[in-house]
Design a protein around this motif. Structure first.
Motif, PDB file in Angstrom:
ATOM      1  N   MET A   1     -36.709 -65.244  74.681  1.00 31.15           N
ATOM      2  CA  MET A   1     -36.887 -64.047  73.717  1.00 31.15           C
ATOM      3  C   MET A   1     -38.347 -63.918  73.249  1.00 31.15           C
ATOM      4  SD  MET A   1     -35.556 -61.243  72.545  1.00 31.15           S
ATOM      5  CE  MET A   1     -35.684 -60.299  70.986  1.00 31.15           C
ATOM      6  N   PRO A   2     -38.879 -65.171  72.491  1.00 31.60           N
ATOM      7  CA  PRO A   2     -40.074 -65.078  71.818  1.00 31.60           C
ATOM      8  C   PRO A   2     -41.174 -64.806  72.781  1.00 31.60           C
ATOM      9  CG  PRO A   2     -39.031 -66.948  71.076  1.00 31.60           C
ATOM     10  CD  PRO A   2     -37.956 -66.285  72.202  1.00 31.60           C
ATOM     11  N   ASN A   3     -40.849 -65.442  74.221  1.00 30.75           N
ATOM     12  CA  ASN A   3     -41.929 -65.338  75.335  1.00 30.75           C
ATOM     13  C   ASN A   3     -42.065 -63.662  75.461  1.00 30.75           C
ATOM     14  OD1 ASN A   3     -42.764 -67.790  75.402  1.00 30.75           O
ATOM     15  ND2 ASN A   3     -41.374 -68.504  76.914  1.00 30.75           N
ATOM     16  N   ASP A   4     -40.955 -63.001  75.335  1.00 32.20           N
ATOM     17  CA  ASP A   4     -41.060 -61.585  75.957  1.00 32.20           C
ATOM     18  C   ASP A   4     -41.731 -60.762  74.867  1.00 32.20           C
ATOM     19  OD1 ASP A   4     -39.417 -62.247  78.041  1.00 32.20           O
ATOM     20  OD2 ASP A   4     -37.490 -61.696  77.126  1.00 32.20           O
ATOM     21  N   LEU A   5     -41.787 -61.177  73.458  1.00 28.96           N
ATOM     22  CA  LEU A   5     -42.409 -60.550  72.536  1.00 28.96           C
ATOM     23  C   LEU A   5     -43.818 -60.805  72.616  1.00 28.96           C
ATOM     24  CD1 LEU A   5     -40.009 -61.137  69.459  1.00 28.96           C
ATOM     25  CD2 LEU A   5     -40.474 -58.946  70.739  1.00 28.96           C
ATOM     26  N   TYR A   6     -44.354 -62.353  72.963  1.00 25.26           N
ATOM     27  CA  TYR A   6     -45.595 -62.485  72.976  1.00 25.26           C
ATOM     28  C   TYR A   6     -46.084 -61.808  74.150  1.00 25.26           C
ATOM     29  CZ  TYR A   6     -49.792 -65.136  73.847  1.00 25.26           C
ATOM     30  OH  TYR A   6     -51.112 -65.687  74.076  1.00 25.26           O
ATOM     31  N   ASP A   7     -45.551 -61.653  75.321  1.00 19.27           N
ATOM     32  CA  ASP A   7     -46.045 -60.918  76.425  1.00 19.27           C
ATOM     33  C   ASP A   7     -46.090 -59.626  76.140  1.00 19.27           C
ATOM     34  OD1 ASP A   7     -46.049 -63.254  77.894  1.00 19.27           O
ATOM     35  OD2 ASP A   7     -44.114 -62.760  78.918  1.00 19.27           O
ATOM     36  N   GLN A   8     -45.356 -58.827  75.364  1.00 11.61           N
ATOM     37  CA  GLN A   8     -45.537 -57.506  74.935  1.00 11.61           C
ATOM     38  C   GLN A   8     -46.528 -57.396  74.052  1.00 11.61           C
ATOM     39  OE1 GLN A   8     -42.003 -55.982  73.092  1.00 11.61           O
ATOM     40  NE2 GLN A   8     -42.989 -53.800  72.708  1.00 11.61           N
ATOM     41  N   PHE A   9     -46.807 -58.319  73.086  1.00 14.94           N
ATOM     42  CA  PHE A   9     -47.968 -58.392  72.396  1.00 14.94           C
ATOM     43  C   PHE A   9     -49.200 -58.582  72.919  1.00 14.94           C
ATOM     44  CE2 PHE A   9     -51.031 -60.877  69.736  1.00 14.94           C
ATOM     45  CZ  PHE A   9     -51.289 -59.960  68.831  1.00 14.94           C
ATOM     46  N   MET A  10     -49.570 -59.343  73.926  1.00 14.78           N
ATOM     47  CA  MET A  10     -50.509 -59.250  74.621  1.00 14.78           C
ATOM     48  C   MET A  10     -50.808 -58.502  75.636  1.00 14.78           C
ATOM     49  SD  MET A  10     -51.938 -62.256  73.552  1.00 14.78           S
ATOM     50  CE  MET A  10     -53.508 -62.358  74.588  1.00 14.78           C
ATOM     51  N   LYS A  11     -49.951 -57.702  76.120  1.00 12.83           N
ATOM     52  CA  LYS A  11     -49.853 -56.634  76.888  1.00 12.83           C
ATOM     53  C   LYS A  11     -50.634 -55.387  76.005  1.00 12.83           C
ATOM     54  CE  LYS A  11     -47.092 -53.472  79.835  1.00 12.83           C
ATOM     55  NZ  LYS A  11     -45.827 -52.965  80.348  1.00 12.83           N
ATOM     56  N   GLU A  12     -50.089 -55.332  74.819  1.00 12.59           N
ATOM     57  CA  GLU A  12     -50.502 -53.999  73.854  1.00 12.59           C
ATOM     58  C   GLU A  12     -52.033 -54.441  73.329  1.00 12.59           C
ATOM     59  OE1 GLU A  12     -49.518 -51.228  72.749  1.00 12.59           O
ATOM     60  OE2 GLU A  12     -47.853 -51.376  73.989  1.00 12.59           O
ATOM     61  N   LYS A  13     -52.197 -55.639  73.227  1.00 13.73           N
ATOM     62  CA  LYS A  13     -53.494 -56.070  72.909  1.00 13.73           C
ATOM     63  C   LYS A  13     -54.814 -55.840  73.880  1.00 13.73           C
ATOM     64  CE  LYS A  13     -56.153 -59.842  70.630  1.00 13.73           C
ATOM     65  NZ  LYS A  13     -56.454 -61.276  70.715  1.00 13.73           N
ATOM     66  N   SER A  14     -54.238 -56.067  75.123  1.00  9.81           N
ATOM     67  CA  SER A  14     -55.174 -55.841  76.199  1.00  9.81           C
ATOM     68  C   SER A  14     -55.302 -54.334  76.867  1.00  9.81           C
ATOM     69  CB  SER A  14     -54.679 -56.886  77.490  1.00  9.81           C
ATOM     70  OG  SER A  14     -53.287 -56.243  78.062  1.00  9.81           O
ATOM     71  N   ASN A  15     -54.418 -53.351  76.064  1.00 10.46           N
ATOM     72  CA  ASN A  15     -54.214 -52.010  76.378  1.00 10.46           C
ATOM     73  C   ASN A  15     -55.841 -51.443  76.071  1.00 10.46           C
ATOM     74  OD1 ASN A  15     -53.813 -49.357  76.740  1.00 10.46           O
ATOM     75  ND2 ASN A  15     -51.715 -49.293  75.744  1.00 10.46           N
ATOM     76  N   PRO A  16     -56.398 -50.519  77.058  1.00  3.86           N
ATOM     77  CA  PRO A  16     -57.575 -50.024  76.722  1.00  3.86           C
ATOM     78  C   PRO A  16     -57.608 -49.047  75.594  1.00  3.86           C
ATOM     79  CG  PRO A  16     -57.094 -49.575  79.128  1.00  3.86           C
ATOM     80  CD  PRO A  16     -55.950 -50.392  78.242  1.00  3.86           C
ATOM     81  N   ILE A  17     -56.395 -48.378  75.195  1.00  5.92           N
ATOM     82  CA  ILE A  17     -56.433 -47.541  74.035  1.00  5.92           C
ATOM     83  C   ILE A  17     -56.370 -48.433  72.782  1.00  5.92           C
ATOM     84  CG2 ILE A  17     -54.818 -45.848  72.934  1.00  5.92           C
ATOM     85  CD1 ILE A  17     -53.778 -44.794  75.649  1.00  5.92           C
TER      86      ILE A  17
END
Length: 60
Positions: free
Chosen positions: A1-17
Motif C-alpha cells: 500500500m505505501p509503495n502504491d501511494l509513493y508511486d502515485q506521488f512520484m507519477k504526479e510529481k513527474s507530470n508535466p502539468i
C-alpha cells in the motif's frame, strides 16, 4: 500500500502539468517580490517536506 501511494506521488510529481504549475507559482511568488534568501530557505523546506512525505509513504 505505501509503495502504491509513493508511486502515485512520484507519477504526479513527474507530470508535466504539475511541474509547469510549480514553476509558475515559483516564478510569480518568488520573482523579485521575496528576498532571495527567503526563497532559498523555502526551497530547502520544500525539499524537506518532500523527503518527509516520501518516508511517511514508504515506511507507514
Amino acid at each position: 500500500m505505501p509503495n502504491d501511494l509513493y508511486d502515485q506521488f512520484m507519477k504526479e510529481k513527474s507530470n508535466p502539468i504539475f511541474t509547469e504549475i510549480i514553476n509558475i507559482v515559483r516564478d510569480k511568488i518568488w520573482h523579485e517580490s521575496i528576498d532571495f534568501t527567503i526563497s532559498q530557505k523555502w526551497l530547502k523546506t520544500e525539499d524537506k517536506l518532500f523527503l518527509e512525505l516520501y518516508y511517511l509513504l514508504r515506511y507507514a
